[in-house]
Design a protein around this motif. Sequence first.
Motif, PDB file in Angstrom:
ATOM      1  N   ILE A 152       0.854  -1.186   0.000  1.00 25.55           N
ATOM      2  CA  ILE A 152       0.000   0.000   0.000  1.00 25.55           C
ATOM      3  C   ILE A 152       0.886   1.231   0.000  1.00 25.55           C
ATOM      4  N   PHE A 153       0.705   2.049  -1.023  1.00 25.98           N
ATOM      5  CA  PHE A 153       1.543   3.233  -1.171  1.00 25.98           C
ATOM      6  C   PHE A 153       0.765   4.445  -0.685  1.00 25.98           C
ATOM      7  N   SER A 154       0.945   4.748   0.616  1.00 24.76           N
ATOM      8  CA  SER A 154       0.187   5.875   1.160  1.00 24.76           C
ATOM      9  C   SER A 154       1.086   7.077   1.407  1.00 24.76           C
ATOM     10  N   ALA A 155       2.373   6.948   1.092  1.00 25.87           N
ATOM     11  CA  ALA A 155       3.291   8.066   1.356  1.00 25.87           C
ATOM     12  C   ALA A 155       3.020   9.237   0.423  1.00 25.87           C
ATOM     13  N   ALA A 156       3.256  10.423   0.946  1.00 26.51           N
ATOM     14  CA  ALA A 156       3.183  11.646   0.126  1.00 26.51           C
ATOM     15  C   ALA A 156       4.615  12.000  -0.244  1.00 26.51           C
ATOM     16  N   VAL A 157       5.048  11.407  -1.343  1.00 29.42           N
ATOM     17  CA  VAL A 157       6.456  11.517  -1.745  1.00 29.42           C
ATOM     18  C   VAL A 157       6.677  12.855  -2.456  1.00 29.42           C
ATOM     19  N   ALA A 158       7.753  13.552  -2.096  1.00 31.72           N
ATOM     20  CA  ALA A 158       8.070  14.809  -2.796  1.00 31.72           C
ATOM     21  C   ALA A 158       8.376  14.475  -4.257  1.00 31.72           C
ATOM     22  N   ASP A 159       7.741  15.197  -5.171  1.00 32.32           N
ATOM     23  CA  ASP A 159       7.938  14.885  -6.585  1.00 32.32           C
ATOM     24  C   ASP A 159       9.325  15.293  -7.076  1.00 32.32           C
ATOM     25  N   TYR A 160       9.892  16.329  -6.439  1.00 33.80           N
ATOM     26  CA  TYR A 160      11.200  16.833  -6.878  1.00 33.80           C
ATOM     27  C   TYR A 160      12.138  16.959  -5.691  1.00 33.80           C
ATOM     28  N   ASN A 197      12.063  13.183  -8.607  1.00 28.20           N
ATOM     29  CA  ASN A 197      12.285  12.039  -7.728  1.00 28.20           C
ATOM     30  C   ASN A 197      11.743  10.790  -8.406  1.00 28.20           C
ATOM     31  N   PRO A 198      12.228   9.621  -7.994  1.00 30.48           N
ATOM     32  CA  PRO A 198      11.622   8.396  -8.534  1.00 30.48           C
ATOM     33  C   PRO A 198      10.173   8.294  -8.066  1.00 30.48           C
ATOM     34  N   ASP A 199       9.324   7.728  -8.922  1.00 32.61           N
ATOM     35  CA  ASP A 199       7.965   7.402  -8.483  1.00 32.61           C
ATOM     36  C   ASP A 199       8.030   5.991  -7.898  1.00 32.61           C
ATOM     37  N   ILE A 200       7.927   5.916  -6.579  1.00 29.49           N
ATOM     38  CA  ILE A 200       8.142   4.640  -5.890  1.00 29.49           C
ATOM     39  C   ILE A 200       7.101   3.608  -6.326  1.00 29.49           C
ATOM     40  N   ALA A 201       5.841   4.031  -6.313  1.00 26.14           N
ATOM     41  CA  ALA A 201       4.752   3.114  -6.651  1.00 26.14           C
ATOM     42  C   ALA A 201       4.889   2.627  -8.090  1.00 26.14           C
ATOM     43  N   ALA A 202       5.141   3.557  -9.012  1.00 25.52           N
ATOM     44  CA  ALA A 202       5.223   3.173 -10.428  1.00 25.52           C
ATOM     45  C   ALA A 202       6.437   2.280 -10.682  1.00 25.52           C
ATOM     46  N   VAL A 204      -1.928  -1.321  -3.846  1.00 23.50           N
ATOM     47  CA  VAL A 204      -2.962  -0.292  -3.671  1.00 23.50           C
ATOM     48  C   VAL A 204      -2.291   1.071  -3.574  1.00 23.50           C
ATOM     49  N   GLY A 205      -2.818   2.032  -4.333  1.00 16.35           N
ATOM     50  CA  GLY A 205      -2.282   3.391  -4.279  1.00 16.35           C
ATOM     51  C   GLY A 205      -3.287   4.344  -3.666  1.00 16.35           C
ATOM     52  N   PHE A 206      -2.814   5.534  -3.406  1.00 16.65           N
ATOM     53  CA  PHE A 206      -3.683   6.614  -2.926  1.00 16.65           C
ATOM     54  C   PHE A 206      -3.695   7.727  -3.967  1.00 16.65           C
ATOM     55  N   ALA A 207      -4.794   8.418  -4.063  1.00 20.11           N
ATOM     56  CA  ALA A 207      -4.846   9.604  -4.919  1.00 20.11           C
ATOM     57  C   ALA A 207      -5.543  10.711  -4.147  1.00 20.11           C
ATOM     58  N   LEU A 208      -4.916  11.862  -4.137  1.00 21.89           N
ATOM     59  CA  LEU A 208      -5.465  13.025  -3.445  1.00 21.89           C
ATOM     60  C   LEU A 208      -5.742  14.052  -4.533  1.00 21.89           C
ATOM     61  N   GLU A 209      -7.004  14.246  -4.858  1.00 25.73           N
ATOM     62  CA  GLU A 209      -7.307  15.064  -6.032  1.00 25.73           C
ATOM     63  C   GLU A 209      -8.212  16.227  -5.657  1.00 25.73           C
ATOM     64  N   SER A 210      -7.964  17.389  -6.269  1.00 23.04           N
ATOM     65  CA  SER A 210      -8.836  18.521  -5.960  1.00 23.04           C
ATOM     66  C   SER A 210     -10.060  18.525  -6.863  1.00 23.04           C
ATOM     67  N   ARG A 229      -6.983   6.790 -13.937  1.00 22.50           N
ATOM     68  CA  ARG A 229      -5.823   6.879 -14.810  1.00 22.50           C
ATOM     69  C   ARG A 229      -4.564   6.454 -14.036  1.00 22.50           C
ATOM     70  N   LYS A 230      -4.448   6.955 -12.788  1.00 14.77           N
ATOM     71  CA  LYS A 230      -3.274   6.609 -11.962  1.00 14.77           C
ATOM     72  C   LYS A 230      -3.230   5.127 -11.633  1.00 14.77           C
ATOM     73  N   MET A 231      -4.394   4.570 -11.398  1.00 19.66           N
ATOM     74  CA  MET A 231      -4.436   3.141 -11.049  1.00 19.66           C
ATOM     75  C   MET A 231      -3.810   2.322 -12.183  1.00 19.66           C
ATOM     76  N   ALA A 273      -1.860   3.554 -14.780  1.00 23.99           N
ATOM     77  CA  ALA A 273      -0.498   3.988 -15.083  1.00 23.99           C
ATOM     78  C   ALA A 273       0.514   3.375 -14.106  1.00 23.99           C
ATOM     79  N   LYS A 274       0.124   3.225 -12.831  1.00 26.70           N
ATOM     80  CA  LYS A 274       1.082   2.760 -11.819  1.00 26.70           C
ATOM     81  C   LYS A 274       0.897   1.272 -11.476  1.00 26.70           C
ATOM     82  N   HIS A 275       0.077   0.585 -12.267  1.00 25.51           N
ATOM     83  CA  HIS A 275      -0.142  -0.862 -12.075  1.00 25.51           C
ATOM     84  C   HIS A 275      -0.758  -1.206 -10.727  1.00 25.51           C
ATOM     85  N   PHE A 276      -1.575  -0.307 -10.183  1.00 25.75           N
ATOM     86  CA  PHE A 276      -2.266  -0.641  -8.940  1.00 25.75           C
ATOM     87  C   PHE A 276      -3.421  -1.583  -9.249  1.00 25.75           C
ATOM     88  N   ASP A 277      -3.764  -2.442  -8.284  1.00 21.01           N
ATOM     89  CA  ASP A 277      -4.972  -3.259  -8.408  1.00 21.01           C
ATOM     90  C   ASP A 277      -6.187  -2.486  -7.914  1.00 21.01           C
TER      91      ASP A 277
HETATM   92  O1  C5P Z   1       0.980  10.856  -8.803  1.00 21.85           O
HETATM   93  P1  C5P Z   1       0.489  10.952  -7.434  1.00 21.85           P
HETATM   94  O2  C5P Z   1       1.488  11.518  -6.460  1.00 21.85           O
HETATM   95  O3  C5P Z   1      -0.860  11.592  -7.255  1.00 21.85           O
HETATM   96  O4  C5P Z   1       0.258   9.414  -7.066  1.00 21.85           O
HETATM   97  C1  C5P Z   1      -0.146   9.045  -5.842  1.00 21.85           C
HETATM   98  C2  C5P Z   1       0.263   7.627  -5.560  1.00 21.85           C
HETATM   99  O5  C5P Z   1       1.577   7.315  -6.020  1.00 21.85           O
HETATM  100  C3  C5P Z   1       0.299   7.371  -4.072  1.00 21.85           C
HETATM  101  O6  C5P Z   1      -0.045   6.039  -3.854  1.00 21.85           O
HETATM  102  C4  C5P Z   1       1.748   7.681  -3.728  1.00 21.85           C
HETATM  103  O7  C5P Z   1       2.152   7.054  -2.522  1.00 21.85           O
HETATM  104  C5  C5P Z   1       2.488   7.146  -4.929  1.00 21.85           C
HETATM  105  N1  C5P Z   1       3.725   7.865  -5.240  1.00 21.85           N
HETATM  106  C6  C5P Z   1       4.951   7.249  -5.055  1.00 21.85           C
HETATM  107  N2  C5P Z   1       6.115   7.902  -5.389  1.00 21.85           N
HETATM  108  C7  C5P Z   1       6.081   9.144  -5.901  1.00 21.85           C
HETATM  109  C8  C5P Z   1       4.842   9.786  -6.091  1.00 21.85           C
HETATM  110  C9  C5P Z   1       3.695   9.124  -5.745  1.00 21.85           C
HETATM  111  O8  C5P Z   1       4.998   6.106  -4.574  1.00 21.85           O
HETATM  112  N3  C5P Z   1       7.209   9.752  -6.212  1.00 21.85           N
END
Ligand code: C5P
Length: 402
Positions: free
Chosen positions: A273-281, A306-311, A324-330, A339-341, A343-347
């Motif tokens: 489960i990828f619930s982290a809020a990873v810094a994109d840069y 930064n690497p996309d850990i989930a992807a 399982v991924g998380f999406a926080l959308e406005s 789309r994210k599910m 793109a990132k191969h989430f179930d």
């Molecule tokens: O692209 P976005 O950040 O909205 O995607 C959210 C999902 O991808 C979350 O599950 C988050 O934990 C994961 N993620 C990640 N590594 C990143 C960015 C997002 O694992 N660099």
Amino acid sequence: MGILSGKHIVLGISGSIAAYKAAVLTRLLVRKGAEVQIVITPAGKEFITPITLSALSSRPVISEFFSGRDGTWNSHVDIGLWADAMVIAPATAATIGKMAHGVADNMLLTTYLSMKAPVFIAPAMDLDMFAHPSTTDNLDLLSQRGNFIIEPQSGELASHLVGKGRMEEPEGIVAALEDFFSSTLDYEGRRVVITAGPTHEPIDPVRFIGNHSTGRMGIALAEEFARRGAEVDLILGPSSLKPSEAIRTTRVTTAEEMLQATEEVIEEADIAIFSAAVADYRPRYHYTEKIKREGQAEMELELVRNPDIAATLGAHKRPEQFFVGFALESNAGVEEAKRKMHAKHFDAIVLNSLQDAGAGFAHETNKVTIFDREGSIEAYELKSKDAVAHDIASFIIKRLGE
Ligand code: C5P
């Protein structure tokens, strides 16, 4: 002997006419094989005698901090660690109010504040007190913090007869406890990896790029899976929260460290489960000395992706693994989450909308919708993050069983 056999139950009794039902509850729990430690408030003792209760529970009833004149004292901390669950029945409006606001002026309340186990509250009071906004607000607060409120089911014929505020019958309280403990082991034998919290990307020794994630949702998930029998690896970014010892926690700082730590455990995982809020840069350069502002009217910070850990890990997912991924959308939440599910191969993906008050970062509560690749959608109410974790775990186990 059943699900409650050997369970350590702390039964808190406060001062209500319903206290006599606590005696019946004690007897039922003991018959089911539970060990019951009773803690009673001074007002509780006006309604039922400790002698009756200690005879039923075969343990001394605790009501004072000091147990005798010899200086021996009852440790609420020890009781908090001993318990598998705490039940407060009857819970009066006063006790509920004190629990909600941390007023620890008797042994029941100090025990509550030291409690490490789940807490069940069975309110007992007349209708006016139950309907008062002070009481409803306090109960909401306690529920949002993950306490379980047990009320009589207002079902069928009797619903107009069941007075609101009347305490749930002892049989109903036992059923709620059995329910809770019986769902606990549905993840036994499964390994779960969870990423949680923010990441901090250093600029220099004192500054970083980060975000407001607290890690609360991911930790709630880790606790829920562990409670239900899973072996849990939590990869946690900088967070002030402390997961329990049942969870193997690896603390990391940056996205790259989080990726590396997750890579080390993902192979063995059944569920991730990828619930982290990873810094994109992250800053391209990490200055080893504090950057000085003298002489600089402006400054530019060069950032790299930064690497996309989930992807990254999703690309190597084995078919039997469930990610399982998380999406926080406005806005446009559903489409974007789908789309994210893919793109990132989430179930499956958990969508929290930024538009819902009380949901998302730095809140104790969350309001989610879960989708999966098969097209199921489940939308849930605003709940405590512990209750949301329960819903997510239940959603996943249903999918795994199909
Ligand atoms: O692209 P976005 O950040 O909205 O995607 C959210 C999902 O991808 C979350 O599950 C988050 O934990 C994961 N993620 C990640 N590594 C990143 C960015 C997002 O694992 N660099």
